[in-house]
Design a protein around this motif. Structure first.
Motif, PDB file in Angstrom:
ATOM      1  N   GLY A   1       0.817  -1.194   0.000  1.00 19.53           N
ATOM      2  CA  GLY A   1       0.000   0.000   0.000  1.00 19.53           C
ATOM      3  C   GLY A   1       0.856   1.251   0.000  1.00 19.53           C
ATOM      4  N   PRO A   2       0.237   2.433  -0.004  1.00 11.17           N
ATOM      5  CA  PRO A   2       1.001   3.686   0.038  1.00 11.17           C
ATOM      6  C   PRO A   2       1.793   3.796   1.334  1.00 11.17           C
ATOM      7  CG  PRO A   2      -1.328   4.099   0.424  1.00 11.17           C
ATOM      8  CD  PRO A   2      -1.221   2.669   0.002  1.00 11.17           C
ATOM      9  N   GLN A   3       2.961   4.396   1.262  1.00  5.34           N
ATOM     10  CA  GLN A   3       3.812   4.571   2.436  1.00  5.34           C
ATOM     11  C   GLN A   3       4.249   6.023   2.536  1.00  5.34           C
ATOM     12  OE1 GLN A   3       6.983   1.642   1.975  1.00  5.34           O
ATOM     13  NE2 GLN A   3       5.859   0.202   3.242  1.00  5.34           N
ATOM     14  N   LEU A   4       4.431   6.466   3.773  1.00 10.55           N
ATOM     15  CA  LEU A   4       4.878   7.832   4.023  1.00 10.55           C
ATOM     16  C   LEU A   4       5.958   7.812   5.094  1.00 10.55           C
ATOM     17  CD1 LEU A   4       4.592  10.906   3.615  1.00 10.55           C
ATOM     18  CD2 LEU A   4       2.847  10.883   5.420  1.00 10.55           C
ATOM     19  N   ARG A   5       7.081   8.430   4.785  1.00 12.24           N
ATOM     20  CA  ARG A   5       8.195   8.554   5.724  1.00 12.24           C
ATOM     21  C   ARG A   5       8.446  10.037   5.998  1.00 12.24           C
ATOM     22  NH1 ARG A   5      12.418   5.434   7.383  1.00 12.24           N
ATOM     23  NH2 ARG A   5      11.809   3.733   5.993  1.00 12.24           N
ATOM     24  N   VAL A   6       8.667  10.389   7.258  1.00 10.62           N
ATOM     25  CA  VAL A   6       8.980  11.768   7.627  1.00 10.62           C
ATOM     26  C   VAL A   6      10.261  11.765   8.450  1.00 10.62           C
ATOM     27  CG1 VAL A   6       6.599  12.588   7.558  1.00 10.62           C
ATOM     28  CG2 VAL A   6       7.494  11.604   9.669  1.00 10.62           C
ATOM     29  N   GLY A   7      11.027  12.834   8.349  1.00 12.19           N
ATOM     30  CA  GLY A   7      12.279  12.886   9.082  1.00 12.19           C
ATOM     31  C   GLY A   7      12.791  14.298   9.243  1.00 12.19           C
ATOM     32  N   ALA A   8      13.729  14.458  10.170  1.00  6.10           N
ATOM     33  CA  ALA A   8      14.386  15.737  10.395  1.00  6.10           C
ATOM     34  C   ALA A   8      15.812  15.468  10.856  1.00  6.10           C
ATOM     35  CB  ALA A   8      13.636  16.566  11.439  1.00  6.10           C
ATOM     36  N   ASN A   9      16.720  16.362  10.510  1.00  7.01           N
ATOM     37  CA  ASN A   9      18.102  16.214  10.979  1.00  7.01           C
ATOM     38  C   ASN A   9      18.717  17.583  11.203  1.00  7.01           C
ATOM     39  OD1 ASN A   9      18.920  17.236   8.490  1.00  7.01           O
ATOM     40  ND2 ASN A   9      19.588  15.275   7.675  1.00  7.01           N
ATOM     41  N   ILE A  10      19.855  17.591  11.881  1.00  5.04           N
ATOM     42  CA  ILE A  10      20.579  18.839  12.118  1.00  5.04           C
ATOM     43  C   ILE A  10      22.064  18.544  12.186  1.00  5.04           C
ATOM     44  CG2 ILE A  10      20.346  18.693  14.632  1.00  5.04           C
ATOM     45  CD1 ILE A  10      20.171  21.828  14.571  1.00  5.04           C
ATOM     46  N   LEU A  11      22.852  19.418  11.597  1.00  5.85           N
ATOM     47  CA  LEU A  11      24.310  19.350  11.635  1.00  5.85           C
ATOM     48  C   LEU A  11      24.798  20.604  12.342  1.00  5.85           C
ATOM     49  CD1 LEU A  11      26.615  17.498  10.238  1.00  5.85           C
ATOM     50  CD2 LEU A  11      26.879  19.450   8.717  1.00  5.85           C
ATOM     51  N   ASP A  12      25.413  20.425  13.501  1.00  5.98           N
ATOM     52  CA  ASP A  12      25.957  21.543  14.282  1.00  5.98           C
ATOM     53  C   ASP A  12      27.472  21.548  14.105  1.00  5.98           C
ATOM     54  OD1 ASP A  12      25.530  23.472  16.888  1.00  5.98           O
ATOM     55  OD2 ASP A  12      27.392  22.327  17.023  1.00  5.98           O
ATOM     56  N   GLN A  13      28.027  22.703  13.740  1.00  2.55           N
ATOM     57  CA  GLN A  13      29.468  22.784  13.469  1.00  2.55           C
ATOM     58  C   GLN A  13      30.042  24.008  14.170  1.00  2.55           C
ATOM     59  OE1 GLN A  13      31.119  23.341   9.255  1.00  2.55           O
ATOM     60  NE2 GLN A  13      31.344  21.136   9.565  1.00  2.55           N
ATOM     61  N   ARG A  14      31.165  23.808  14.898  1.00  2.00           N
ATOM     62  CA  ARG A  14      31.777  24.914  15.625  1.00  2.00           C
ATOM     63  C   ARG A  14      33.282  24.697  15.765  1.00  2.00           C
ATOM     64  NH1 ARG A  14      28.314  25.185  20.723  1.00  2.00           N
ATOM     65  NH2 ARG A  14      26.712  24.710  19.162  1.00  2.00           N
ATOM     66  N   THR A  15      34.030  25.789  15.850  1.00  2.00           N
ATOM     67  CA  THR A  15      35.470  25.700  16.020  1.00  2.00           C
ATOM     68  C   THR A  15      35.801  25.260  17.442  1.00  2.00           C
ATOM     69  OG1 THR A  15      35.525  28.062  16.562  1.00  2.00           O
ATOM     70  CG2 THR A  15      35.911  27.443  14.275  1.00  2.00           C
ATOM     71  N   VAL A  16      36.954  24.586  17.595  1.00  2.00           N
ATOM     72  CA  VAL A  16      37.347  24.047  18.902  1.00  2.00           C
ATOM     73  C   VAL A  16      38.832  24.288  19.141  1.00  2.00           C
ATOM     74  CG1 VAL A  16      35.578  22.258  18.984  1.00  2.00           C
ATOM     75  CG2 VAL A  16      37.764  21.772  17.886  1.00  2.00           C
ATOM     76  N   GLY A  17      39.244  24.181  20.426  1.00  2.00           N
ATOM     77  CA  GLY A  17      40.657  24.281  20.794  1.00  2.00           C
ATOM     78  C   GLY A  17      41.259  25.610  20.386  1.00  2.00           C
ATOM     79  N   ALA A  18      42.386  25.537  19.688  1.00  2.00           N
ATOM     80  CA  ALA A  18      43.074  26.739  19.249  1.00  2.00           C
ATOM     81  C   ALA A  18      42.359  27.428  18.086  1.00  2.00           C
ATOM     82  CB  ALA A  18      44.508  26.405  18.831  1.00  2.00           C
ATOM     83  N   SER A  19      41.317  26.791  17.568  1.00  2.00           N
ATOM     84  CA  SER A  19      40.486  27.381  16.506  1.00  2.00           C
ATOM     85  C   SER A  19      41.333  27.945  15.365  1.00  2.00           C
ATOM     86  CB  SER A  19      39.586  28.487  17.086  1.00  2.00           C
ATOM     87  OG  SER A  19      38.697  27.969  18.033  1.00  2.00           O
ATOM     88  N   MET A  20      42.125  27.077  14.748  1.00  2.00           N
ATOM     89  CA  MET A  20      43.062  27.523  13.718  1.00  2.00           C
ATOM     90  C   MET A  20      42.425  27.692  12.349  1.00  2.00           C
ATOM     91  SD  MET A  20      46.395  25.252  14.783  1.00  2.00           S
ATOM     92  CE  MET A  20      47.456  26.133  13.631  1.00  2.00           C
ATOM     93  N   ILE A  21      41.169  27.292  12.193  1.00  2.00           N
ATOM     94  CA  ILE A  21      40.499  27.405  10.908  1.00  2.00           C
ATOM     95  C   ILE A  21      40.173  28.868  10.610  1.00  2.00           C
ATOM     96  CG2 ILE A  21      38.171  27.100  11.823  1.00  2.00           C
ATOM     97  CD1 ILE A  21      37.569  25.364   9.366  1.00  2.00           C
ATOM     98  N   ALA A  22      40.151  29.230   9.343  1.00  2.00           N
ATOM     99  CA  ALA A  22      39.865  30.613   8.946  1.00  2.00           C
ATOM    100  C   ALA A  22      38.484  31.039   9.432  1.00  2.00           C
ATOM    101  CB  ALA A  22      39.951  30.738   7.428  1.00  2.00           C
ATOM    102  N   GLY A  23      38.398  32.269   9.913  1.00  2.00           N
ATOM    103  CA  GLY A  23      37.129  32.821  10.377  1.00  2.00           C
ATOM    104  C   GLY A  23      36.783  32.497  11.806  1.00  2.00           C
TER     105      GLY A  23
END
Length: 288
Positions: A120-142
């Motif tokens: 029969g018909p099927q329905l899927r629902v979903g949500a996601n999140i990607l959290d990104q932050r600098t850490v430590g000495a934070s040597m990445i640009a910006g």
């Protein structure tokens, strides 16, 4: 446990194999021995020292892929639970003095399509999140900064026809850094994943499996996505509004003399507010 050079498949670190040559990795990975369809709990514990981008011949440190000169790998820990159409999981990726990326997802297959032998018909629902932050000495640009990309989707299917809709939003402070794989966003497309800072996007796609019409192995998919946001030279490199149309035809006979053959043709029409681009791609290994 696998040690050495290998393929790794996680939401943020993965092969991104849409152009035949995948991103490959070097390190140690521990995962369950049995990863079949009846697996209820999955997990991963890994430390990867290097990776090989699709357009390079050499393996490089993960920190180098983010523009950081010191030699750092990525520590990956994660787990997920699957049962009765319900999936929930999370994974964390830590690169010393550079960046930490955390991913979470929840997904549910509604039970109303279980009748008629599951056809029969099927329905899927979903949500996601990607959290990104600098850490430590934070040597990445910006640095220092923290940002995110969140998305949600529905997938409706019936008799070989699949309709999908998705929306996504990226935080205003910085764009998502993702040189190690395909985007985890549900609104991600073949060319753009709308990961620039402050960008909102949507995606609609329709696909059909022609097996019900007697054409086993013939599939077609059309997808359209659009993203918009504020142009900012600091946070998102002067992002300009984008839209993309993807068309895909696949022929992969499941039986008979041609079993094992796969023919795939893709057409991509990508346009920004300033630059149109069209491409024919054939074949590819089929990143979905």
């Amino acid at each position: 446990m696998t040690v050495g050079r290998q393929i790794v498949r996680t939401p943020y670190v993965n092969p991104y194999d849409s152009r035949m040559i995948p991103i490959t990795f070097e390190g140690i990975v521990l995962v369950p021995d049995d990863q079949g369809p009846d697996q209820t709990v999955d997990y991963i514990a890994s430390y990867l020292t290097r990776y090989k981008p699709r357009n390079q011949a050499n393996f490089i440190p993960f920190s180098e892929g983010l523009g950081v000169p010191q030699d750092e790998g990525v520590l990956i820990t994660g787990a997920s639970y699957h049962k009765n159409g319900f999936n929930i999981g999370g994974t964390n990726y830590w690169i010393a003095d550079t960046l930490n990326t955390a991913y979470g997802e929840i997904d549910y297959l509604l039970p109303f399509g279980e009748g008629n032998g599951g056809r029969g018909p099927q329905l899927r629902v979903g949500a996601n999140i990607l959290d990104q932050r600098t850490v430590g000495a934070s040597m990445i640009a910006g640095a220092p900064y923290e940002t995110y990309q969140a998305s949600a989707r529905f997938v409706a299917s019936y008799r070989g026809l699949v309709l999908e809709g998705a929306v996504s939003k990226t935080g205003d402070e910085a764009s998502i850094q993702k040189p190690f794989g395909y985007s985890a966003s549900y609104a991600g497309m073949l060319v753009t994943n709308f990961e620039q800072a402050g960008v909102d996007a949507f995606l609609l796609s329709l696909s059909y499996d022609f097996a019900r019409l007697g054409l086993d192995g013939v599939k077609f998919k059309a997808a359209f996505g659009k993203g918009w946001g504020i142009e900012d030279p600091v946070t998102n490199g002067d992002f300009s509004n984008q839209q993309e149309l993807d068309l895909r035809f696949v022929y992969e006979p499941p039986r008979g003399a041609l079993q094992g053959l796969r023919v795939e043709v893709e057409y991509i029409d990508w346009t920004s507010s300033t630059t149109p681009c069209r491409a024919m791609i054939s074949p590819s290994s089929g990143q979905s």
